[in-house]
Design an enzyme around this catalytic site. Structure first.
Site, mmCIF file in Angstrom:
data_model
loop_
_atom_site.group_PDB
_atom_site.id
_atom_site.type_symbol
_atom_site.label_atom_id
_atom_site.label_comp_id
_atom_site.label_asym_id
_atom_site.label_seq_id
_atom_site.Cartn_x
_atom_site.Cartn_y
_atom_site.Cartn_z
ATOM 1 N N ASP A 240 0.843 -1.204 0.000
ATOM 2 C CA ASP A 240 0.000 0.000 0.000
ATOM 3 C C ASP A 240 0.877 1.252 0.000
ATOM 4 O O ASP A 240 1.648 1.479 0.930
ATOM 5 C CB ASP A 240 -0.907 -0.011 1.238
ATOM 6 C CG ASP A 240 -2.026 1.018 1.172
ATOM 7 O OD1 ASP A 240 -1.808 2.092 0.582
ATOM 8 O OD2 ASP A 240 -3.104 0.749 1.728
ATOM 9 N N GLY A 267 -2.047 -3.559 -3.122
ATOM 10 C CA GLY A 267 -1.918 -2.144 -2.827
ATOM 11 C C GLY A 267 -2.995 -1.660 -1.872
ATOM 12 O O GLY A 267 -3.240 -2.272 -0.830
ATOM 13 N N HIS A 268 -3.683 -0.573 -2.276
ATOM 14 C CA HIS A 268 -4.625 0.120 -1.387
ATOM 15 C C HIS A 268 -6.064 -0.366 -1.554
ATOM 16 O O HIS A 268 -6.965 0.156 -0.913
ATOM 17 C CB HIS A 268 -4.543 1.624 -1.685
ATOM 18 C CG HIS A 268 -5.216 2.498 -0.683
ATOM 19 N ND1 HIS A 268 -4.945 2.423 0.674
ATOM 20 C CD2 HIS A 268 -6.148 3.494 -0.824
ATOM 21 C CE1 HIS A 268 -5.680 3.326 1.313
ATOM 22 N NE2 HIS A 268 -6.424 3.976 0.442
ATOM 23 N N TRP A 269 -6.288 -1.370 -2.409
ATOM 24 C CA TRP A 269 -7.648 -1.744 -2.803
ATOM 25 C C TRP A 269 -7.849 -3.239 -2.613
ATOM 26 O O TRP A 269 -8.208 -3.946 -3.553
ATOM 27 C CB TRP A 269 -7.855 -1.339 -4.260
ATOM 28 C CG TRP A 269 -9.166 -0.697 -4.544
ATOM 29 C CD1 TRP A 269 -10.074 -0.212 -3.654
ATOM 30 C CD2 TRP A 269 -9.721 -0.469 -5.849
ATOM 31 N NE1 TRP A 269 -11.153 0.320 -4.314
ATOM 32 C CE2 TRP A 269 -10.964 0.183 -5.658
ATOM 33 C CE3 TRP A 269 -9.291 -0.722 -7.148
ATOM 34 C CZ2 TRP A 269 -11.785 0.566 -6.720
ATOM 35 C CZ3 TRP A 269 -10.095 -0.342 -8.205
ATOM 36 C CH2 TRP A 269 -11.331 0.298 -7.998
#
EC number: 3.7.1.14
Length: 288
Positions: A240, A267-269
């Site tokens: 992330d 990552g961020h999702w």
């Protein structure tokens, strides 16, 4: 055995009016209908985000498992009214969510929040603990600043730059660090996100105005996490670049009844990048 149903954004789209600070806001949400328990999904703060855009890979799995799934477009995103927030965005979203649940007659719900949605879920749990079943927080939750990565992070800088200059080039720059594998960000997905952004320039402009009025939109509630007694599942992407992994560790240290899972190559999702495993993990957690 529950029949498998494919839900669409259009078929689940609804609106409700909520009072916030003396102003009536029209809030959009998606609702899959009756279920044994209610699961509320709260999206992040990226330009063009919405409940459906953030969680479309997760809705059917939860609804077909028997949950009533509600996806709220926070004020300033999606089809909801725009707003300038000069205080805590986390608490504003929490108050609006309470208004939505009150209007729908929902006394208690499980909350799933990604990024800003995680911050908002924590704020809701602190203000209305009796209304929360279980908490799931991904890439957010106001655990405080990273101890290892300078703030604002690379991803947050790109996000804020995109709000100020909403072009396809800047969108690609942000999405390329949003997920671990940038090749999954298809041209179609990017174009849809761009169209969503540009369809609501008032959202973009008001986000910038909000940042100017109060750069600290999401206050640090790390010192109050021990007040939250609800069972919590904290999920993070190892890679992330928006909210670093150590912020997730701070959440787990603070929340007295928390579990922690880290997805590699993520990552961020997390709910999008590892949708199938994410969905099963949540169903297992909710069913405990």
């Amino acid at each position: 055995m529950t029949d498998t149903v494919t839900h669409t954004e259009a078929a689940t789209s609804k609106y409700v009016n909520v009072l916030e600070g003396g102003t009536e806001l029209r809030v959009h949400y998606n609702d899959t209908g009756a279920g044994k328990e209610t699961l509320v999904l709260l999206h992040g703060s990226g330009p063009g985000a919405s409940g459906w855009a953030n969680f479309y890979r997760n809705v059917d799995a939860f609804a077909n498992a028997g949950y009533r799934v509600i996806l709220v477009d926070c004020p300033g995103w999606g089809k909801s009214d725009s707003i300038v927030c000069t205080g805590s965005r986390s608490d504003l979203n929490a108050r609006v969510l309470k208004g939505v649940l009150d209007t729908l007659g929902i006394e208690r719900a499980h909350l799933v929040g990604n990024s800003m949605g995680g911050h908002s879920a924590v704020a809701f749990a602190l203000s209305y603990p009796e209304r929360v079943g279980k908490l799931v927080l991904m890439g957010g939750g106001t655990g405080g600043p990273s101890q290892f990565v300078p703030m604002p992070t690379e991803g947050i800088k790109l996000l804020q730059g995109l709000y100020r200059d909403p072009t396809l080039e800047n969108l690609k720059k942000m999405l390329n660090v949003f997920v671990y594998d940038a090749s999954t960000m298809t041209e179609e997905l990017m174009q849809t996100r761009l169209d969503n952004m540009l369809a609501r320039r008032d959202h973009l402009e008001n986000f910038v105005k909000s940042l100017t009025a109060n750069p600290k939109q999401f206050p640090d509630y790390g010192h109050r996490l021990n007040e939250i007694k609800a069972p919590a599942l904290v999920i993070w992407g190892r890679d992330d670049r928006f909210v670093p992994l150590d912020v997730g560790l701070r959440l787990v240290w603070g929340l007295p009844n928390a579990e922690f899972h880290v997805f590699g190559r993520c990552g961020h999702w997390a709910q999008w990048e590892h949708a199938e495993r994410f969905n099963q993990m949540l169903l297992d957690f909710l069913g405990q």
